[in-house]
Design a protein around this motif. Structure first.
Motif: not given
Ligand SMILES: [Zn+2]
Ligand SMILES: [Zn+2]
Length: 333
Positions: A38-42, A60-63, A146-148
């Motif tokens: 879970l990211c702030r972008t979500d 969700g984009h860190q899969i 995968l994101c940060a």
């Molecule tokens: Zn993100």
């Protein structure tokens, strides 16, 4: 056709539904999702703050997942674990794609924003857009990288030559990037909200020098990265940056920037934003992670809390209040 149960978002509401996915063809692979961060972008997606989002969407984009089916032209190996991140696809034809700037492609799709993301059981994607993940991590530990990790690394590479870097907003990205930068021999000044002693302690333990987020300092840094979504920080970062230095805004969303004085950017200072990431960024990031591990047995780490996806609504509420502390990862399987 594959039935994938997931959590959709529309009109800022989260609800459970089934996503129907067609069988993979050509170079596509079907990935069974194990974990998704879970990211702030979500939250920006949920809150309708990203104008190009296509609703209803599964965020969700860190899969982290496992390949379970593939198209006839795919060379991927069934059973292999892969990472899927923000960049889902590009046109591979436009001027941006041809210039190695596919992050700016007008026809790009973004995971969990313009196409369904990771808060579901399965996802289908072109095999060219997944990244190999290192085997010395637990699966759930990979998710925040995968994101940060990737976007933080892109921000860092824009100020590569700087020896001293100020980081404004010390969440997952700041945490990961400072470990890499310190390993590279750089000095990190972490600017943290007054009263946030937990984060300050964390930054100090990693070897950063800690300041308050609105502090103007005497010994300035050459480069700055702003990860906090606050436009006000741009002034502070500019004032704390040396002549010729660069301030990188590393977030997808930022509150309005108050009027700037020319004097603050004079002396050849540069302000740059980071938009999305390229496949090269993802590869470069995991290569440096690998290199650090091979050389020093050091794992760039970020503490995670793992929750079952069924608790998504409640976990997001806690996350908004800042109660979760560590990086949140949902377990899908
Ligand atoms: Zn993100
Ligand atoms: Zn393109």
């Amino acid at each position: 056709m594959i039935e994938s149960n997931g959590y959709f978002v529309n009109n800022s509401q989260i609800y459970k539904d089934t996503n129907l996915i067609e069988n993979p063809k050509d170079k596509e692979i079907l990935v069974e999702i194990l974990f998704c961060g879970l990211c702030r972008t979500d939250l920006h997606v949920i809150d309708q703050e990203i104008p190009f989002t296509k609703y209803p969407v599964i965020p969700g984009h860190q899969i982290v997942g496992k390949i379970i089916q593939k198209g006839q032209n795919s060379t991927s190996q069934i059973g292999k674990k892969v990472g899927i991140y923000w960049l889902y696809s590009t046109c591979q034809k436009c001027q941006y794609c041809n210039q190695g700037r596919e992050n700016l492609c007008d026809k790009a799709n973004f995971t969990g924003c313009t196409v369904h993301g990771g808060f579901q059981q399965y996802i289908k994607i072109n095999e060219e857009y997944v990244v190999d993940i290192p085997d010395f991590y637990e699966d759930h530990e990979i998710a925040p990288l995968l994101c940060a990790g990737i976007i933080g690394y892109r921000s860092l590479s824009l100020i590569e030559e700087c020896e001293t870097i100020g980081i404004y907003g010390f969440g997952s990205a700041g945490h990961i990037i400072s470990q890499i930068a310190i390993w590279q021999g750089k000095k990190i000044l972490a600017f943290i909200k007054k009263g946030d002693t937990k984060t300050a302690q964390l930054a100090e333990n990693l070897g950063c020098k800690v300041y308050y987020s609105n502090q103007i300092i005497n010994h300035k840094h050459q480069g700055s990265i702003i990860f906090a979504p606050s436009g006000k920080l741009l002034k502070i970062a500019l004032l704390n940056t040396t002549k010729g230095g660069t301030v990188v805004c590393g977030g997808i969303h930022m509150s309005d920037i108050p009027p700037l004085k020319y004097q603050w950017i004079w002396n050849e200072k540069t302000i740059k934003s980071v938009a999305n990431v390229t496949r090269q960024d993802a590869n470069n990031f995991f290569q440096i992670i690998q290199k650090i591990y091979q050389k020093d047995r050091k794992k760039i780490k970020i503490d995670t809390d793992v929750y079952p996806i069924e608790n998504i609504t409640q976990v997001i509420q806690e996350y908004r209040k800042g109660k979760t502390g560590k990086s949140v990862v949902f377990k899908l399987k």
